[in-house]
Design a protein around this motif. Structure first.
Motif, PDB file in Angstrom:
ATOM      1  N   LEU A 102       0.840  -1.197   0.000  1.00 23.38           N
ATOM      2  CA  LEU A 102       0.000   0.000   0.000  1.00 23.38           C
ATOM      3  C   LEU A 102       0.875   1.247   0.000  1.00 23.38           C
ATOM      4  O   LEU A 102       1.903   1.291   0.671  1.00 23.38           O
ATOM      5  N   THR A 103       0.438   2.252  -0.718  1.00 20.90           N
ATOM      6  CA  THR A 103       1.069   3.566  -0.617  1.00 20.90           C
ATOM      7  C   THR A 103       0.518   4.248   0.643  1.00 20.90           C
ATOM      8  O   THR A 103      -0.437   3.751   1.262  1.00 20.90           O
ATOM      9  N   GLN A 104       1.076   5.407   0.979  1.00 21.65           N
ATOM     10  CA  GLN A 104       0.542   6.156   2.115  1.00 21.65           C
ATOM     11  C   GLN A 104      -0.930   6.503   1.865  1.00 21.65           C
ATOM     12  O   GLN A 104      -1.756   6.403   2.772  1.00 21.65           O
ATOM     13  N   LEU A 105      -1.254   6.859   0.615  1.00 24.35           N
ATOM     14  CA  LEU A 105      -2.647   7.147   0.252  1.00 24.35           C
ATOM     15  C   LEU A 105      -3.548   5.932   0.517  1.00 24.35           C
ATOM     16  O   LEU A 105      -4.620   6.065   1.117  1.00 24.35           O
ATOM     17  N   GLY A 106      -3.092   4.771   0.109  1.00 23.77           N
ATOM     18  CA  GLY A 106      -3.853   3.539   0.341  1.00 23.77           C
ATOM     19  C   GLY A 106      -4.088   3.299   1.828  1.00 23.77           C
ATOM     20  O   GLY A 106      -5.198   2.966   2.258  1.00 23.77           O
ATOM     21  N   ARG A 107      -3.040   3.498   2.609  1.00 21.08           N
ATOM     22  CA  ARG A 107      -3.163   3.292   4.063  1.00 21.08           C
ATOM     23  C   ARG A 107      -4.109   4.301   4.702  1.00 21.08           C
ATOM     24  O   ARG A 107      -4.909   3.965   5.578  1.00 21.08           O
ATOM     25  N   ASP A 108      -4.024   5.559   4.242  1.00 23.21           N
ATOM     26  CA  ASP A 108      -4.897   6.615   4.796  1.00 23.21           C
ATOM     27  C   ASP A 108      -6.367   6.318   4.488  1.00 23.21           C
ATOM     28  O   ASP A 108      -7.239   6.546   5.320  1.00 23.21           O
ATOM     29  N   ILE A 109      -6.619   5.824   3.290  1.00 26.28           N
ATOM     30  CA  ILE A 109      -8.007   5.541   2.911  1.00 26.28           C
ATOM     31  C   ILE A 109      -8.571   4.388   3.745  1.00 26.28           C
ATOM     32  O   ILE A 109      -9.693   4.468   4.251  1.00 26.28           O
ATOM     33  N   VAL A 110      -7.779   3.354   3.914  1.00 25.53           N
ATOM     34  CA  VAL A 110      -8.218   2.240   4.763  1.00 25.53           C
ATOM     35  C   VAL A 110      -8.501   2.730   6.188  1.00 25.53           C
ATOM     36  O   VAL A 110      -9.536   2.412   6.784  1.00 25.53           O
ATOM     37  N   ALA A 111      -7.591   3.555   6.710  1.00 23.46           N
ATOM     38  CA  ALA A 111      -7.749   4.028   8.090  1.00 23.46           C
ATOM     39  C   ALA A 111      -9.019   4.862   8.254  1.00 23.46           C
ATOM     40  O   ALA A 111      -9.778   4.677   9.211  1.00 23.46           O
ATOM     41  N   HIS A 112      -9.277   5.768   7.301  1.00 22.65           N
ATOM     42  CA  HIS A 112     -10.481   6.593   7.409  1.00 22.65           C
ATOM     43  C   HIS A 112     -11.746   5.758   7.211  1.00 22.65           C
ATOM     44  O   HIS A 112     -12.761   6.001   7.859  1.00 22.65           O
ATOM     45  N   TYR A 113     -11.687   4.793   6.319  1.00 23.07           N
ATOM     46  CA  TYR A 113     -12.858   3.927   6.113  1.00 23.07           C
ATOM     47  C   TYR A 113     -13.194   3.181   7.404  1.00 23.07           C
ATOM     48  O   TYR A 113     -14.349   3.132   7.840  1.00 23.07           O
ATOM     49  N   ARG A 114     -12.177   2.597   8.020  1.00 22.22           N
ATOM     50  CA  ARG A 114     -12.420   1.816   9.242  1.00 22.22           C
ATOM     51  C   ARG A 114     -12.863   2.706  10.410  1.00 22.22           C
ATOM     52  O   ARG A 114     -13.708   2.292  11.227  1.00 22.22           O
ATOM     53  N   ALA A 115     -12.297   3.901  10.491  1.00 23.67           N
ATOM     54  CA  ALA A 115     -12.709   4.826  11.552  1.00 23.67           C
ATOM     55  C   ALA A 115     -14.174   5.220  11.353  1.00 23.67           C
ATOM     56  O   ALA A 115     -14.971   5.241  12.305  1.00 23.67           O
ATOM     57  N   MET A 116     -14.524   5.487  10.100  1.00 23.01           N
ATOM     58  CA  MET A 116     -15.897   5.859   9.769  1.00 23.01           C
ATOM     59  C   MET A 116     -16.857   4.714  10.094  1.00 23.01           C
ATOM     60  O   MET A 116     -17.917   4.918  10.693  1.00 23.01           O
ATOM     61  N   GLU A 117     -16.455   3.506   9.727  1.00 24.57           N
ATOM     62  CA  GLU A 117     -17.283   2.329   9.967  1.00 24.57           C
ATOM     63  C   GLU A 117     -17.600   2.173  11.458  1.00 24.57           C
ATOM     64  O   GLU A 117     -18.723   1.854  11.848  1.00 24.57           O
ATOM     65  N   GLU A 118     -16.590   2.404  12.274  1.00 28.58           N
ATOM     66  CA  GLU A 118     -16.749   2.292  13.723  1.00 28.58           C
ATOM     67  C   GLU A 118     -17.762   3.325  14.252  1.00 28.58           C
ATOM     68  O   GLU A 118     -18.668   2.984  15.010  1.00 28.58           O
ATOM     69  N   LYS A 119     -17.611   4.564  13.817  1.00 27.51           N
ATOM     70  CA  LYS A 119     -18.530   5.624  14.277  1.00 27.51           C
ATOM     71  C   LYS A 119     -19.950   5.377  13.761  1.00 27.51           C
ATOM     72  O   LYS A 119     -20.929   5.558  14.480  1.00 27.51           O
ATOM     73  N   VAL A 120     -20.023   4.974  12.499  1.00 27.28           N
ATOM     74  CA  VAL A 120     -21.322   4.743  11.869  1.00 27.28           C
ATOM     75  C   VAL A 120     -22.044   3.590  12.558  1.00 27.28           C
ATOM     76  O   VAL A 120     -23.254   3.635  12.787  1.00 27.28           O
ATOM     77  N   SER A 121     -21.281   2.578  12.885  1.00 29.93           N
ATOM     78  CA  SER A 121     -21.892   1.413  13.496  1.00 29.93           C
ATOM     79  C   SER A 121     -22.502   1.767  14.854  1.00 29.93           C
ATOM     80  O   SER A 121     -23.600   1.306  15.201  1.00 29.93           O
ATOM     81  N   GLN A 122     -21.830   2.644  15.606  1.00 34.07           N
ATOM     82  CA  GLN A 122     -22.411   3.106  16.871  1.00 34.07           C
ATOM     83  C   GLN A 122     -23.661   3.945  16.632  1.00 34.07           C
ATOM     84  O   GLN A 122     -24.675   3.797  17.309  1.00 34.07           O
ATOM     85  N   ALA A 123     -23.576   4.835  15.629  1.00 37.05           N
ATOM     86  CA  ALA A 123     -24.705   5.732  15.349  1.00 37.05           C
ATOM     87  C   ALA A 123     -25.929   4.962  14.873  1.00 37.05           C
ATOM     88  O   ALA A 123     -27.066   5.388  15.078  1.00 37.05           O
ATOM     89  N   ALA A 124     -25.699   3.808  14.227  1.00 33.53           N
ATOM     90  CA  ALA A 124     -26.798   3.058  13.619  1.00 33.53           C
ATOM     91  C   ALA A 124     -27.443   2.066  14.569  1.00 33.53           C
ATOM     92  O   ALA A 124     -28.537   1.554  14.289  1.00 33.53           O
ATOM     93  N   THR A 125     -26.783   1.776  15.689  1.00 35.20           N
ATOM     94  CA  THR A 125     -27.217   0.661  16.537  1.00 35.20           C
ATOM     95  C   THR A 125     -28.694   0.662  16.893  1.00 35.20           C
ATOM     96  O   THR A 125     -29.385  -0.340  16.702  1.00 35.20           O
TER      97      THR A 125
END
Lengths: 114, 114
Positions: free
Chosen positions: B75-98
């Motif tokens: 992964l490039t730094q861009l690839g890593r940043d996108i994965v990190a933001h996706y997973r962070a978003m998923e975590e927040k969204v999952s709490q908001a959706a519960t």
């Protein structure tokens, strides 16, 4: 433009997302499957299939009056409740996702300029 | 079992969701597109296509070393940043959706019992 789409998965094979919810809302508004399908850019058959999938997944109808073909369709209380919870969830999720979605959009813009 | 899936839409035709993010994570872990594709149940060609779609959408690579075929992918730094933001978003969204997701699950259970 970056945006987020949600999909609810019920078990292995039933998915409820943007398209089905929009279809339900249009049925509520128009009282007709054919008018609702047209409003969301589907043909009648596709609209009917999606409703049938949902009615089967819940083992209870979300839409009634689906047999006649023209007119007379309405959401059941179950159908209305599902739409309401989906839209409420979407609103909360969209707020929760904002900062990371913006960060991804900035990464995209920066990468395209580089 | 009810669950929520997210999909980011970039413009009209690029979508990033669960599958592509998992593939990126496996490339980071294994250093190989073929091993990563295997780990997520795709063939090499499908894995390569998805990476190519993302590299094009961002006009910058998310994965390097994609030409050789076997091994040497990262992964490039861009690839890593996108994965990190996706997973962070998923975590927040999952709490908001519960709460709404649970409400829909209860509607489902009640409808199936009725």
């Amino acid at each position: 433009m970056i945006s987020l789409r949600l999909q609810i998965r019920l078990g292995v094979d039933t998915r409820i997302g943007h398209g089905k919810i929009q279809l339900l809302e249009e049925i509520d508004r128009t009282g007709s499957i054919s008018a609702a399908a047209r409003a969301v850019g589907m043909n009648y058959r596709r609209g009917w299939d999606l409703i049938d999938q949902m009615n089967r997944a819940f083992e209870s109808p979300l839409v009634t009056g689906t047999t006649g073909g023209l007119g007379g369709a309405a959401l059941t209380q179950l159908g209305r409740d599902i739409v309401a919870h989906y839209r409420a969830m979407e609103e909360k999720v969209s707020q929760a996702a904002t900062s990371d979605l913006q960060a991804i959009e900035e990464l995209l813009e920066r990468a395209r300029k580089a």
